[in-house]
Design a protein around this motif. Structure first.
Motif, PDB file in Angstrom:
ATOM      1  N   HIS A 268       0.861  -1.182   0.000  1.00 37.84           N
ATOM      2  CA  HIS A 268       0.000   0.000   0.000  1.00 37.84           C
ATOM      3  C   HIS A 268       0.897   1.231   0.000  1.00 37.84           C
ATOM      4  N   ASP A 269       1.065   1.821  -1.158  1.00 38.03           N
ATOM      5  CA  ASP A 269       1.868   3.048  -1.206  1.00 38.03           C
ATOM      6  C   ASP A 269       0.934   4.258  -1.055  1.00 38.03           C
ATOM      7  N   GLN A 270       1.526   5.413  -0.987  1.00 43.19           N
ATOM      8  CA  GLN A 270       0.789   6.670  -0.780  1.00 43.19           C
ATOM      9  C   GLN A 270      -0.119   6.596   0.446  1.00 43.19           C
ATOM     10  N   THR A 271       0.325   5.848   1.425  1.00 41.05           N
ATOM     11  CA  THR A 271      -0.465   5.653   2.638  1.00 41.05           C
ATOM     12  C   THR A 271       0.405   5.986   3.851  1.00 41.05           C
ATOM     13  N   LEU A 272       0.000   6.996   4.550  1.00 40.79           N
ATOM     14  CA  LEU A 272       0.813   7.491   5.664  1.00 40.79           C
ATOM     15  C   LEU A 272       0.274   6.973   6.995  1.00 40.79           C
ATOM     16  N   VAL A 273       1.092   6.218   7.701  1.00 43.02           N
ATOM     17  CA  VAL A 273       0.704   5.758   9.035  1.00 43.02           C
ATOM     18  C   VAL A 273       0.927   6.920  10.009  1.00 43.02           C
ATOM     19  N   ARG A 274      -0.150   7.249  10.725  1.00 36.47           N
ATOM     20  CA  ARG A 274      -0.073   8.395  11.641  1.00 36.47           C
ATOM     21  C   ARG A 274       0.075   7.978  13.094  1.00 36.47           C
ATOM     22  N   ARG A 275      -0.443   6.834  13.433  1.00 38.96           N
ATOM     23  CA  ARG A 275      -0.377   6.403  14.832  1.00 38.96           C
ATOM     24  C   ARG A 275      -0.326   4.892  14.927  1.00 38.96           C
TER      25      ARG A 275
ATOM     26  N   HIS B 193       9.968   9.147  14.810  1.00 38.16           N
ATOM     27  CA  HIS B 193       8.886  10.121  14.683  1.00 38.16           C
ATOM     28  C   HIS B 193       7.538   9.475  14.964  1.00 38.16           C
ATOM     29  N   LEU B 194       7.280   8.322  14.352  1.00 38.95           N
ATOM     30  CA  LEU B 194       5.990   7.650  14.549  1.00 38.95           C
ATOM     31  C   LEU B 194       5.839   7.161  15.993  1.00 38.95           C
ATOM     32  N   LEU B 195       6.930   6.675  16.561  1.00 37.44           N
ATOM     33  CA  LEU B 195       6.850   6.217  17.958  1.00 37.44           C
ATOM     34  C   LEU B 195       6.541   7.385  18.895  1.00 37.44           C
ATOM     35  N   LEU B 196       7.149   8.528  18.633  1.00 43.62           N
ATOM     36  CA  LEU B 196       6.861   9.695  19.484  1.00 43.62           C
ATOM     37  C   LEU B 196       5.418  10.147  19.297  1.00 43.62           C
ATOM     38  N   LEU B 197       4.949  10.176  18.054  1.00 41.48           N
ATOM     39  CA  LEU B 197       3.543  10.554  17.805  1.00 41.48           C
ATOM     40  C   LEU B 197       2.596   9.595  18.521  1.00 41.48           C
ATOM     41  N   SER B 198       3.006   8.326  18.601  1.00 44.28           N
ATOM     42  CA  SER B 198       2.132   7.288  19.164  1.00 44.28           C
ATOM     43  C   SER B 198       2.347   7.097  20.657  1.00 44.28           C
ATOM     44  N   GLU B 199       3.327   7.786  21.212  1.00 46.46           N
ATOM     45  CA  GLU B 199       3.697   7.588  22.622  1.00 46.46           C
ATOM     46  C   GLU B 199       3.898   6.106  22.904  1.00 46.46           C
ATOM     47  N   ALA B 200       4.674   5.485  22.010  1.00 48.14           N
ATOM     48  CA  ALA B 200       4.905   4.041  22.108  1.00 48.14           C
ATOM     49  C   ALA B 200       6.390   3.751  22.274  1.00 48.14           C
TER      50      ALA B 200
ATOM     51  N   LYS C   1       5.660  23.101  13.261  1.00 51.00           N
ATOM     52  CA  LYS C   1       5.627  22.684  11.852  1.00 51.00           C
ATOM     53  C   LYS C   1       4.840  21.392  11.747  1.00 51.00           C
ATOM     54  N   LYS C   2       3.738  21.456  11.019  1.00 53.88           N
ATOM     55  CA  LYS C   2       2.859  20.295  10.926  1.00 53.88           C
ATOM     56  C   LYS C   2       2.570  19.949   9.470  1.00 53.88           C
ATOM     57  N   ASN C   3       2.272  18.686   9.247  1.00 49.66           N
ATOM     58  CA  ASN C   3       1.879  18.287   7.899  1.00 49.66           C
ATOM     59  C   ASN C   3       0.384  18.574   7.701  1.00 49.66           C
ATOM     60  N   ARG C   4      -0.125  18.206   6.558  1.00 52.05           N
ATOM     61  CA  ARG C   4      -1.522  18.566   6.246  1.00 52.05           C
ATOM     62  C   ARG C   4      -2.516  17.866   7.170  1.00 52.05           C
ATOM     63  N   TRP C   5      -2.058  16.826   7.861  1.00 59.08           N
ATOM     64  CA  TRP C   5      -2.950  16.086   8.753  1.00 59.08           C
ATOM     65  C   TRP C   5      -2.898  16.652  10.178  1.00 59.08           C
ATOM     66  N   GLY C   6      -2.042  17.640  10.350  1.00 62.09           N
ATOM     67  CA  GLY C   6      -1.947  18.271  11.662  1.00 62.09           C
ATOM     68  C   GLY C   6      -0.933  17.634  12.590  1.00 62.09           C
ATOM     69  N   ASP C   7      -0.136  16.702  12.062  1.00 60.80           N
ATOM     70  CA  ASP C   7       0.868  16.050  12.904  1.00 60.80           C
ATOM     71  C   ASP C   7       2.153  16.862  12.919  1.00 60.80           C
ATOM     72  N   PRO C   8       2.732  17.067  14.101  1.00 62.43           N
ATOM     73  CA  PRO C   8       4.010  17.790  14.159  1.00 62.43           C
ATOM     74  C   PRO C   8       5.111  17.022  13.437  1.00 62.43           C
ATOM     75  N   LEU C   9       5.981  17.743  12.784  1.00 65.12           N
ATOM     76  CA  LEU C   9       7.052  17.131  11.998  1.00 65.12           C
ATOM     77  C   LEU C   9       8.315  16.990  12.848  1.00 65.12           C
ATOM     78  N   PRO C  10       9.248  16.155  12.398  1.00 66.83           N
ATOM     79  CA  PRO C  10      10.447  15.933  13.214  1.00 66.83           C
ATOM     80  C   PRO C  10      11.480  17.049  13.072  1.00 66.83           C
ATOM     81  N   SER C  11      12.246  17.191  14.110  1.00 69.77           N
ATOM     82  CA  SER C  11      13.400  18.090  14.069  1.00 69.77           C
ATOM     83  C   SER C  11      14.566  17.336  14.701  1.00 69.77           C
ATOM     84  N   ILE C  12      15.649  17.238  13.950  1.00 69.60           N
ATOM     85  CA  ILE C  12      16.807  16.480  14.441  1.00 69.60           C
ATOM     86  C   ILE C  12      17.950  17.440  14.741  1.00 69.60           C
ATOM     87  N   ARG C  13      18.494  17.308  15.919  1.00 70.67           N
ATOM     88  CA  ARG C  13      19.654  18.118  16.310  1.00 70.67           C
ATOM     89  C   ARG C  13      20.726  17.167  16.834  1.00 70.67           C
TER      90      ARG C  13
END
Lengths: 186, 529
Positions: free
Chosen positions: B237-244, B287-294, B411-423
């Motif tokens: 399944h391409d073009q499919t973004l897992v959010r949580r 990024h996904l783990l942080l969004l999911s608090e997992a 900074k959020k994507n169109r779905w409202g999820d915050p984007l990653p920042s790496i330092r």
């Protein structure tokens, strides 16, 4: 490589790319282009082929196309307006400069006068470096940049058939390219 | 579950499988291929946010456009609003960054796995070298690597390379003879490029554009996906973004992955599986783990972001070279992969390429005089009498805990999820030895130059860490790591992370082969589970 001016003009004028310039990019006068090539491209070069490649490049340019954003490149950029949009005015200015020296046109001016006109034009455009690809800064610099950064020019410089941009196969790559006169490394 | 309502609808299509792999890069490709060999008939679904670009028939055209106009050689391989600060590759497509990698497949060395016990630095990996070496061999077989045995006894291999090495071009033969005058051993870099037909792909034609290989000789994950799809073995399944990721009530398992179809106006999809595998690379896994608090009981998700620093230079030398013969191939010396104990620590690789730097055609000469036509060509020829080599060292640096990927609420994507920042933040020991490391590497460059009447010029230092990794580091202690040596997260027994995010440190040479090797090791455990 030497070619007759007449033969070159005939070839360039016949090239479909000249008359198929994309919408918004006017045709460029073949005789002026050749007169410019005689100034900015080396006499050893196949100027006819170089001009054909340059005009083909203009013809196939795509505005607003995504550019390379390979590994380590974080921003996706798009190509800008066609550099060729600037060329008619720049060629007209070359003609005007030639007429100021009593020549009927840039193409009809003697070579040393054309060289002086081109030098002044490049200086006036404040171009300091050979562009890697045409930018529209000035057609003289763009033609030079397009040619001198080509695989053909690389071969001419090294006097060897390196054929940098071709798919050449692995066989024989251990040897110097044809024309290269250097022996086996110790 | 805390999911923003942006773009979500009330019901979701449900898709069930045995294994749901999130991310469609090289690790996912290798994992799926091996899992299906170990457990034929396993139902595997791969979910990728980007598109599939399987039009191999167009690659020669894309290559031409890239050469002539600098256009993207992989059209459509990114997502406009899915990027982040410090993320060094925009590629999001089926195949991932390995669509346009250079194919270099250097191995790490045993020292990388034992930094703590050997040198008191960073952390040990919870994997024995012999175990990793076995999986290196497997990775080389699956990717199709051509190479020659190493010059040093420490680089002994348990299996030969699957293919004969890429022949050294005339330029590289000259440069090898030149470089070895310094007393350092060099060899051609091993590469995932076919020197003969292999894996259903053609032999290399030396096109000099490995980032877009028109023949398929350079390994690219899209070939594996295509083969698996054609055989009906996977669902993609391409073009499919897992959010949580959604946890079970007791938090010990992942029950589902919530996604949106980018190509269907945000239509929701819910993935249910016995096992979930995160194969989304160094940025998007954490990024996904942080969004999911997992998987974050340790608080280390997104921490210890790693990579290697680098210094490069050009060396002018007494040799006639023909730039353009094969700029993609290089020499490597592994002399400095090892460092004795009891001496200042420094580890790095050492690479040499043909180069035209400093001898490209120019518009003005050194006095600023404009050059046209014959004068320009004459000037160019004068400056190409001597040759040039490009040299570079990737050197070993270690991340601190503060080297982090975080969620950027601004900074959020169109779905409202915050984007990653790496330092990236290097640990104290790395910072303390940085000047000495630099001095050592420049000394090595100088040694190469002096061996043949050469001159070092254009020294440059990287402004980012290359071949990034980390963010979900592996370890035996759940308090100091996110997952075990197989990538199984300490917090959720059916959730694995594979590939680059699991590395505690990122070595001092190209990372892809190692990412694949640890993934293949994970595959055996995932199959067992």
């Amino acid at each position: 490589m030497k070619i007759s001016r007449r033969a070159a003009l005939k070839t360039i004028a016949a090239a479909p790319v000249i008359s198929r310039l994309q919408a918004g990019v006017p045709d460029l006068d073949p005789s002026t282009l050749l007169a410019l090539a005689e100034v900015v491209l080396p006499s050893e070069a196949d100027r006819k082929a170089a001009l054909a490649a340059f005009t083909r490049w203009i013809d196939n340019y795509r505005e607003n196309a995504d550019t390379d954003h390979g590994y380590g490149v974080t921003r996706v950029r798009a190509t800008g307006p066609s550099p060729a949009r600037n060329y008619p005015a720049q060629l007209a200015a070359l003609d005007e400069a030639a007429r100021a020296t009593n020549a009927p046109s840039f193409a009809a001016a003697p070579l040393d006068r054309r060289r002086a006109i081109v030098e002044a034009a490049i200086a006036g455009a404040k171009i300091e470096r050979l562009p890697a690809r045409p930018t529209g800064g000035h057609i003289a610099a763009d033609l030079m940049g397009h040619y001198f950064n080509s695989s053909a020019a690389n071969d001419l410089c090294y006097r060897a058939a390196i054929d940098r941009d071709a798919c050449r196969g692995l066989a024989g790559s251990e040897s110097p390219p044809k024309g290269g006169s250097y022996g086996d490394p110790k | 579950m805390r999911v923003s309502d942006v773009g979500l609808r009330t019901s979701a299509a449900v898709h069930e499988s045995d294994v749901c792999i999130i991310g469609g890069g090289v690790s996912a490709a290798m994992l799926a291929e091996k899992l299906l060999e170990l457990k034929p008939g396993l139902a595997i679904t791969i979910v990728e946010a980007g598109s599939r670009i399987f039009d191999v028939e167009n690659r020669a055209k894309y290559r031409e456009r890239s050469l002539e106009y600098g256009e993207n050689a992989w059209p459509g391989d990114f997502i406009d609003d899915q990027a982040g600060a410090g993320v060094i590759s925009r590629t999001m497509a089926v195949g991932g960054s390995a669509l346009h990698w250079g194919g270099v497949t250097n191995r790490f060395s045993e020292e990388d796995l034992t930094l703590k016990s050997r040198y008191g630095l960073a952390a040990d990996w919870p994997i024995a070298w012999a175990d990793l070496e076995r999986h290196y061999c497997e990775a080389e077989r699956r990717l199709g690597v051509s190479g020659e045995p190493g010059a040093l006894p420490e680089d002994t291999r348990s299996e030969p390379y699957p293919m004969a090495p890429m022949p050294l071009s005339y330029n590289l033969r000259v440069l090898k003879a030149w470089a070895e005058k310094s007393g350092l051993p060099f060899q051609g870099t091993p590469q995932a490029k076919n020197t003969q037909p292999y894996g259903g792909r053609a032999a290399c034609l030396r096109c000099n554009t490995c980032e877009i290989c028109p023949t398929g000789a350079r390994y690219s994950p899209d070939f594996t996906y295509k083969q698996l799809l054609d055989a009906g073995k996977i669902t993609l399944h391409d073009q499919t973004l897992v959010r949580r990721l959604v946890k079970s009530a007791d938090g010990t398992r992942i029950e589902s992955a919530q996604a949106v179809r980018r190509d269907r106006d945000g239509e929701r999809v819910e993935y249910r599986a016995k096992t979930f595998v995160l194969a989304s690379g160094y940025a998007w896994s954490a990024h996904l783990l942080l969004l999911s608090e997992a998987a974050n009981r340790s608080g280390l998700v997104g921490r210890y972001m790693a990579g290697h620093a680098f210094i490069g230079a050009q060396i002018e030398l007494d040799a006639t070279l023909y730039p353009g013969m094969n700029e993609q191939h290089s020499l490597i010396s592994r002399q400095f992969f090892r460092c004795a104990t009891g001496v200042p620590f420094v580890r790095h690789d050492l690479r040499v390429w043909e180069s035209s730097s400093g001898r490209d055609p120019r518009l003005k000469d050194a006095e600023g005089k404009l050059l046209l036509g014959d004068a320009l060509l004459a000037d160019w020829r004068t400056r190409t009498v001597r040759g040039a080599a490009r040299v570079r060292a990737y050197y070993d640096v270690h991340p601190s805990k503060e080297s982090a990927l975080t969620l950027d609420a601004s900074k959020k994507n169109r779905w409202g999820d915050p984007l990653p920042s790496i330092r990236h933040v290097l640990d104290e020991a790395t910072m303390a030895r940085k000047a000495a490391t630099r001095e050592h590497i420049l000394g090595v460059f100088d040694r190469l130059a002096k061996a043949n009447n050469g001159r070092v010029f254009n020294v440059s230092e990287g402004s980012y860490l290359d071949h990034p990794a980390g963010g979900c580091r592996m370890g035996t202690d759940p308090a100091t790591s996110v997952c075990d040596s197989y990538g199984r997260t300490h917090d959720h027994r059916n959730l694995f992370v594979v590939g680059s995010p699991t590395l505690p440190t990122a070595g001092c040479t190209n990372g892809t082969l190692t990412f694949v090797a640890v993934t293949l090791r994970s595959a055996s455990e995932i199959a067992r589970s």
